[in-house]
Design an enzyme around this catalytic site. Sequence first.
Site, PDB file in Angstrom:
ATOM      1  N   HIS A   1       6.613  -0.929   7.617  1.00 59.29           N
ATOM      2  CA  HIS A   1       6.234  -2.202   8.257  1.00 59.29           C
ATOM      3  C   HIS A   1       6.329  -2.143   9.780  1.00 59.29           C
ATOM      4  O   HIS A   1       5.834  -3.038  10.459  1.00 59.29           O
ATOM      5  CB  HIS A   1       7.124  -3.351   7.764  1.00 59.29           C
ATOM      6  CG  HIS A   1       6.961  -3.669   6.314  1.00 59.29           C
ATOM      7  ND1 HIS A   1       5.733  -3.942   5.748  1.00 59.29           N
ATOM      8  CD2 HIS A   1       7.863  -3.738   5.292  1.00 59.29           C
ATOM      9  CE1 HIS A   1       5.888  -4.181   4.446  1.00 59.29           C
ATOM     10  NE2 HIS A   1       7.168  -4.049   4.144  1.00 59.29           N
TER      11      HIS A   1
ATOM     12  N   ASP B   1       4.590   1.821  -2.057  1.00 59.40           N
ATOM     13  CA  ASP B   1       5.544   0.709  -1.946  1.00 59.40           C
ATOM     14  C   ASP B   1       4.794  -0.578  -2.321  1.00 59.40           C
ATOM     15  O   ASP B   1       3.605  -0.717  -2.039  1.00 59.40           O
ATOM     16  CB  ASP B   1       6.059   0.627  -0.498  1.00 59.40           C
ATOM     17  CG  ASP B   1       7.175  -0.395  -0.323  1.00 59.40           C
ATOM     18  OD1 ASP B   1       8.339   0.025  -0.237  1.00 59.40           O
ATOM     19  OD2 ASP B   1       6.875  -1.603  -0.275  1.00 59.40           O
TER      20      ASP B   1
ATOM     21  N   HIS C   1       4.840  -3.439  -1.123  1.00 58.24           N
ATOM     22  CA  HIS C   1       4.382  -4.206   0.041  1.00 58.24           C
ATOM     23  C   HIS C   1       3.346  -3.399   0.824  1.00 58.24           C
ATOM     24  O   HIS C   1       3.448  -2.172   0.896  1.00 58.24           O
ATOM     25  CB  HIS C   1       5.570  -4.550   0.953  1.00 58.24           C
ATOM     26  CG  HIS C   1       6.654  -5.313   0.259  1.00 58.24           C
ATOM     27  ND1 HIS C   1       7.783  -4.685  -0.251  1.00 58.24           N
ATOM     28  CD2 HIS C   1       6.758  -6.625  -0.048  1.00 58.24           C
ATOM     29  CE1 HIS C   1       8.553  -5.611  -0.839  1.00 58.24           C
ATOM     30  NE2 HIS C   1       7.954  -6.784  -0.728  1.00 58.24           N
TER      31      HIS C   1
ATOM     32  N   ASP D   1       9.715  -0.461  -5.129  1.00 59.51           N
ATOM     33  CA  ASP D   1       9.873  -1.887  -5.408  1.00 59.51           C
ATOM     34  C   ASP D   1       8.712  -2.473  -6.215  1.00 59.51           C
ATOM     35  O   ASP D   1       8.685  -3.667  -6.489  1.00 59.51           O
ATOM     36  CB  ASP D   1      10.089  -2.679  -4.106  1.00 59.51           C
ATOM     37  CG  ASP D   1       9.240  -2.178  -2.962  1.00 59.51           C
ATOM     38  OD1 ASP D   1       8.351  -1.348  -3.186  1.00 59.51           O
ATOM     39  OD2 ASP D   1       9.462  -2.630  -1.821  1.00 59.51           O
TER      40      ASP D   1
END
Length: 335
Positions: free
Chosen positions: A118, A155, A157, A242
């Site tokens: 991120h 991931d 996200h 995740d």
Amino acid sequence: MLVISSEKMLAHDPGPGRPECPERLRVAVRALERLEGVAWEEARPATVEELSRVHDADYIAKILALRGECVELDEDTHTSPGSVDAALLSAGAAIEAATAAVRTSGVAVSLGRPPGHHAERAAAMGFCLFNNVAVAAAHARAMLGCERVLVVDWDVHHGNGTEHIFEARRDVLFVSLHEFPLYPGTGAHTDVGTGDGAGFNVNVPFAAGHGDADYAHAFREVIAKIADQFRPDLVLISAGFDGHAADPLAGMQLTEEGYAFMTDALLGVARRHAHGRIGVVLEGGYDLDAMGKSLRATLDVLAGKRSARELPVPTETGRATVRDVCAVLSRYWSL
Ligand SMILES: [Zn+2]
């Protein structure tokens, strides 16, 4: 297989109750116990020069000035006195994983935290200070003789930072599979890259509830096909876990079988084009048991100790997402 980590990264402690906790690193390290043929190496810090390939100088200076401080960089991203040194080690471990993968024509793994995908060129975000995988990909281009680097981010996200850093470039092909909508809100399938990089950014945004068979479908129909045309000479995995069904931060339904399938597919790409070079860089994963087992499944496949199983048929909605992705990317690739 070389694994690069450091206990010093336990000193990054965002505070009680935060999901990105020091225990994650202990669990990741424990997951590799009794995996044969693993050599461990102590991580070293990334240098300012290495970070500068993907981060602005002012931003690097701002983060380095936080050494010893407890600061809230955004609502999810907190530092403790040891965070800056941990972030430098996390980025350095990713660089060394890329380096070892290239030098040995094999697999190398960075077990680091804080995670990185991120982090933007000039902003910390979503638990991330420096964009570890981007620093590693840029290092591979600048220093390791790699012409084309494939970064696959599974991931749950979207890897907004990695996308933005490379979106105008065609030498680093970024692929992200993620839950959508979900934090950070970016990652639409229509975001295919900009300028010279058009077609070299691939987003596969699944709604919550999709799982192994849908991810496998995306790998067969889109990712493997594009990767075979791109012909990377290094494959990097932004490996967050995740997306697992047990994860508390997201609603995806992946299991260890799904991670094994994706790993096997990328191993195939690496063997066909990249002399078997794969660097694995740890990202998220907040159910510790699921993260440990999924990481182990990934590395068992890479070590040749586990093979991927055939998965059930994808869902109708999963197929529809993959069709949408193909529709926008077939302008650039034969799909
Ligand atoms: Zn994540």
